[in-house]
Write a protein that holds these residues in place. Structure first.
Motif, PDB file in Angstrom:
ATOM      1  N   HIS A 324       0.758  -0.715  -0.097  1.00  0.00           N
ATOM      2  CA  HIS A 324      -0.392   0.053  -0.211  1.00  0.00           C
ATOM      3  C   HIS A 324       0.892   1.609   0.026  1.00  0.00           C
ATOM      4  O   HIS A 324       0.420   2.611  -0.266  1.00  0.00           O
ATOM      5  N   PRO A 328       0.512   1.286  -7.543  1.00  0.00           N
ATOM      6  CA  PRO A 328       0.264  -0.302  -8.055  1.00  0.00           C
ATOM      7  C   PRO A 328       1.236  -0.498  -8.864  1.00  0.00           C
ATOM      8  O   PRO A 328       1.635  -1.515  -9.318  1.00  0.00           O
ATOM      9  N   GLN A 378      -4.451  -8.486  -5.217  1.00  0.00           N
ATOM     10  CA  GLN A 378      -4.584  -6.582  -4.363  1.00  0.00           C
ATOM     11  C   GLN A 378      -4.443  -5.629  -5.661  1.00  0.00           C
ATOM     12  O   GLN A 378      -5.745  -4.920  -5.953  1.00  0.00           O
ATOM     13  N   ALA A 379      -4.347  -5.620  -6.575  1.00  0.00           N
ATOM     14  CA  ALA A 379      -3.910  -5.216  -7.183  1.00  0.00           C
ATOM     15  C   ALA A 379      -5.383  -5.250  -8.622  1.00  0.00           C
ATOM     16  O   ALA A 379      -5.774  -4.547  -8.960  1.00  0.00           O
ATOM     17  N   ASN A 382      -8.345  -4.113  -6.688  1.00  0.00           N
ATOM     18  CA  ASN A 382      -8.603  -2.694  -6.833  1.00  0.00           C
ATOM     19  C   ASN A 382      -9.050  -1.770  -8.264  1.00  0.00           C
ATOM     20  O   ASN A 382      -9.235  -0.616  -8.136  1.00  0.00           O
ATOM     21  N   GLU A 385     -14.790  -2.778  -9.919  1.00  0.00           N
ATOM     22  CA  GLU A 385     -15.411  -2.544  -8.568  1.00  0.00           C
ATOM     23  C   GLU A 385     -16.089  -3.663  -8.122  1.00  0.00           C
ATOM     24  O   GLU A 385     -15.858  -5.054  -8.966  1.00  0.00           O
ATOM     25  N   ALA A 389     -15.732  -8.190  -8.396  1.00  0.00           N
ATOM     26  CA  ALA A 389     -14.274  -9.036  -8.258  1.00  0.00           C
ATOM     27  C   ALA A 389     -14.005 -10.119  -8.323  1.00  0.00           C
ATOM     28  O   ALA A 389     -12.813 -10.258  -8.526  1.00  0.00           O
ATOM     29  N   PRO A 496     -10.024   5.009  -6.805  1.00  0.00           N
ATOM     30  CA  PRO A 496     -10.014   4.378  -5.634  1.00  0.00           C
ATOM     31  C   PRO A 496     -11.793   3.603  -6.159  1.00  0.00           C
ATOM     32  O   PRO A 496     -12.938   4.249  -6.265  1.00  0.00           O
ATOM     33  N   GLU A 499     -14.097  -1.420  -0.726  1.00  0.00           N
ATOM     34  CA  GLU A 499     -13.118  -2.558  -0.845  1.00  0.00           C
ATOM     35  C   GLU A 499     -13.923  -3.600  -0.277  1.00  0.00           C
ATOM     36  O   GLU A 499     -13.740  -5.107  -0.239  1.00  0.00           O
TER      37      GLU A 499
END
Length: 509
Positions: A324, A328, A378-379, A382, A385, A389, A496, A499
């Motif tokens: 973080h 990325p 994680q990238a 991110n 939307e 996922a 962003p 999450e």
């Protein structure tokens, strides 16, 4: 929507055990290749299919299996995967030829696809509270890394001990126990609006990949310009283009191509494919080098992969904690570049090199591989939307397995050509002997050589084996460097996105 899981820890335990088994079977066979070669009089193509017959259905069926889990029930599909994987493992242990082993490995791969596709959705349903879910996913991630790390060592211990058949037999009691726990403790779950399975897309992808891999694996033996090989590549191209068209036009495609409109997702996906192809794909030939050129036992060969796997295991949690703080594109591209440097450090092998010459490259490449595994998921999440996922994670995992399959096939062609050419030049055109060494036989050919010529042939075999590995590492380093630089230069960080991912939005592992 599934009911609340009354046994979340049991769910996590059985899912991690199953995924540990299926990923272990990606790497555990590497150190058994020498024994398989001798027992079945197998050539290099047979050995390549021992790996690719497993990874092909695992890659091609992963997204479809996730969709089936959403429609039929993830617990049911997971249980079916355990049955197929366990039965496939038993059949592999009973194989009587290279062809039968390859066929049973494909059967195993179908079960592995069902397991892998439903693993994360089952965990997500068992841990609906975001904080607990994050902890469970962390345990799952550690399982993935651990399975990759211990595969060669476990395989070596089993092959040197009770024999290579036990690398498959060991799955049987574990699979049976996991099936019992699944039946008694896991709670069924499915989303409210499941997608339909895209069977035409699945058929096109599977057939296209099979034709491509068959062409790559048979290219050296049949001749790259032969009618058969050219026809296979043409068929593969047509089928894979048809697959892309199908995905672009289908109402509910198995692979959402619009994900690739995000440069960050595209960078993550390409980097995963690259590392799997150039580094993990190369371990098959490193194993043959350790076993048949340097003459180590399977357990000794497994030990020599420890610098790579331990570095990967150590790097993964550190990268997860630090990711973080870094852009990325720098995190993803940087990990691929680190792996490229590691491979470049392994290009200086020659006939006099000991295995220790690989240690610096193993460590650096392992750091890149482990760090990439931590940051890329994680990238990719991110980059999209929350509603997509599951699809994003599924596509990344599909490309990871596809990279291994393609890497094994491509590196086989490169390794065989380089070793054969080196042997031919050193032995004044002895093509039959050169072909045998190129097929991975290594020092086994000495038994067919007159005693007075064995010193000369042994030196040639060592030089040729080292030259083959050096060529793989050089081309792999170049490919990884190109991808790493491209990611750093061209990936753009999206805005962003929230999450929180609800259980019903998780489509795939």
């Amino acid at each position: 929507m599934g009911k609340t899981d009354r046994h979340p820890r049991w769910t996590l335990a059985v899912v991690c055990a199953a995924v540990f088994m299926l990923l272990l079977d990606l790497t555990v066979v590497a150190v058994a290749l020498g024994d398989l070669q001798r027992d079945f009089d197998a050539d290099l193509a047979d050995l390549q299919w021992v790996v690719d017959a497993y990874t092909l259905p695992l890659a091609a069926l992963l997204l479809t299996a996730a969709t089936l889990g959403d429609r039929i029930g993830r617990r049911r599909i997971f249980a079916a995967g355990l049955v197929l994987f366990t039965l496939g493992s038993l059949l592999c242990a009973l194989a009587w030829s290279a062809l039968s082993l390859d066929a049973f490995r494909a059967f195993q791969g179908v079960g592995a696809a069902l397991l892998f596709a439903t693993a994360v959705p089952l965990i997500g349903a068992a841990f609906p509270e975001p904080r607990k879910r994050a902890g469970a996913i962390g345990v799952f991630g550690a399982t993935l890394t651990g399975a990759t790390a211990v595969g060669p060592l476990v395989g070596g211990a089993l092959v040197d001990g009770p024999g290579w058949r036990w690398i498959f037999l060991i799955n049987v009691p574990i699979g049976v126990a996991a099936l019992v726990v699944t039946w008694l403790r896991l709670t069924e779950s499915r989303p409210e609006n499941p997608r339909r399975a895209d069977w035409p897309g699945t058929a096109l992808l599977t057939a296209g990949l099979f034709a491509l891999l068959l062409g790559l694996i048979r290219g050296h033996a049949d001749g790259w310009s032969s009618t058969r090989i050219v026809a296979l590549f043409v068929v593969a191209g047509v089928l894979l283009v048809a697959f892309v068209v199908r995905q672009a036009t289908a109402e509910q495609p198995m692979m959402d191509l619009s994900l690739f409109r995000s440069s960050m997702f595209t960078g993550a996906a390409i980097s995963v494919f690259t590392i799997s192809a150039v580094l993990i794909g190369a371990t098959t030939y490193l194993s043959l080098y350790f076993l048949n050129t340097l003459g180590y036992t399977p357990f000794e060969a497994g030990l020599r992969f420890l610098p790579l796997t331990v570095a990967s295991f150590v790097a993964a949690p550190l990268a997860a904690q630090l990711s973080h703080r870094v852009s990325p594109r720098l995190a993803i591209g940087g990990t691929v570049l680190v792996a490229a440097v590691g491979m470049a450090l392994m290009t200086g092998l020659d006939g006099d090199s000991a295995w220790t010459a690989l240690i610096p490259g193993f460590v650096v490449a392992g750091l890149g591989m482990g760090a990439q595994g931590a940051v890329v998921t994680q990238a990719s999440l991110n980059a999209v939307e929350p509603a997509r996922a599951g699809m994003a994670t599924g596509v990344v995992n599909t490309l990871r397995q596809l990279g291994v399959a393609v890497g094994v096939a491509v590196w086989g062609a490169v390794f065989q050509a380089r070793v054969t050419d080196e042997m031919t030049s050193r032995l004044d055109g002895s093509r039959e002997l050169a072909d045998a060494v190129g097929a991975g036989a290594g020092l086994q050919v000495l038994s067919a050589v007159p005693v007075q010529a064995r010193g000369l042939v042994e030196a040639a075999v060592r030089e040729a084996g080292a030259a083959g590995i050096a060529r793989l590492m050089l081309l792999g380093a170049i490919a990884a460097a190109v991808v790493g630089v491209a990611v750093v230069l061209f990936v753009r960080v999206p805005r962003p996105v929230p999450e929180v991912v609800h259980e019903e939005e998780t489509v795939s592992a």
